[in-house]
Every structure is written in C-alpha cells, then in structure tokens.
Design an enzyme around this catalytic site. Sequence first.
Site: not given
Length: 267
Positions: A202, A104
């Site tokens: 997350c 990411c």
Amino acid sequence: DLRLKPRYDLPVKTAVFLSGGVDSSVAAAILVDQGHDLIGVMHYHWPESRCCSTAGCQSAEAVAQFLGIPFKSIDVIPEFIKAVVQPYIDAYLSGETPNPCTNCNPRIRFGLTVDKLLAQVPDVEKIATGHYARIEKQGDRHILMKGIDDEKDQSYMLYALTPTQLARTIFPLGAMTKTQVREIAAQKNIPSAKLPDSQDVCYAVNGHARFVEDYTAGKGLQGGRLKTDDGRDIGEHEGIHRYTVGQRRGLKTALGYPAYVKTIDAR
C-alpha cells in the site's frame, strides 16, 4: 441470505477497519444490517498510501458517515516504520523479497492499533475487516481458513495472527465472492462501489524499487554483475533491490532464450 443473519447475541460493540474501499465498506454495511453496535476505525500509517493515508482517512470517514456510524482514526506512523517499513528495507538490501502485510497485520492492524483503540473505547468486543478469509471455531480453538473466492483469498496475509487476535475477529466477506460484494455495494449505493481493487504494497505507490531508493536516499544501494549458472558474466544490474527470484522482465540482457533470476547473492 445466511451472510446477513446475526451470528452473535447483539448488539455487540464491534470496530470495523475502514479504508474507503469497497471491501471494508461492504463488510461494515453487513455488520450494520446484522445489528452490531459499530464503530469505524482506520489506522493511519503513511501519508501517501493506497489505503491508510490522509486521503484514505477522508474516504473511510465518508463511508462511516454514509452508514451512520462513528469513526476514529488512530495514528501509528512511528510504530509502523519500526515494525514494517524498516524490516522491508532491510530485507531488500539483503537480497530477499519481503511481504510487509504479514508483518503489518499481526503487529500493527490487529495488534497495536487494536490496543490503542481499546484504551479509548474499552467496551469493543469484536474486530472486523474486509479481508477474504474465514475463521472456524474447533473446540476452544479459532482456526484461520481460506476465503471461498480463490481469486481473492487473503488468508496468506493473516497467517501470523495470534489465537487471541483470531478469537475476537470477524471476516464478514469470507464466505462471499468479489462479485457478490460489488453487487451489495451497488444495491446499497455505497460510495466506493465502483472503485478498483487496491493491490500490491500500500505505501510503495511508485513501486518497490523506487520506494527503497527514495527511503534510503541511495545509501547502501549499488549495482553489480549478472552471471549465468556456469559463472559467465553477462552484464550489469542496477541493484539487488530491483530483482526477485523468478523474475524475467527488466534483466536488460539478451541471451537468445528466456532467462530468469535464480539466486541473489547480496554479499
């Protein structure tokens, strides 16, 4: 206090990634004190997430309003699924244990999101985050370094950043401890001062296994056998996506001694 002294010819147009949490909020507050021409940014990548979600976006915008800086949310959901989520799923189904943050950061947060931001705000020169890491310039090179707080160091999540990405990045918290960060948050009455730390992946808010099961709707998932080094069959497992090398808990078998996952044979 050296961490509050300007290090650039200011004002510099700087975009700071906000999540609504204490780390990014304090990073932004430090940059405001240093005199940066600051804009708060959040990349919205998953509806339900510990940080970059709908609720997280609202929290981040509240922090920006508190600090008196503009705020921009950038939607990267389709690209995030392709670059991060699908490889994450594929890895678990192959018997691997992925770290999606290392995908990411270079591809989405510091990559695509910044590209989309620059298309809208082309005069942004620097990108800042609340990561606990440092950047040192050695000659013409920018070198990623560990944060000084060993318990919070996040350099391992950022190892894949390119030289170009490192050259335009600021980590205001890299030379600070978490205790110092919380002290600054309390002193400045930042809304997120007492929020707990956000850890783990997350978007997998209910855990890795549950996320894989929900995302795939069970397709490609199946149980199998647990075996010892010498080939003894000692029971059944619930799918390789539920296990990782070194795991002890959750094996649901009693051997009379501690047992750990040594290898995973996906085939």
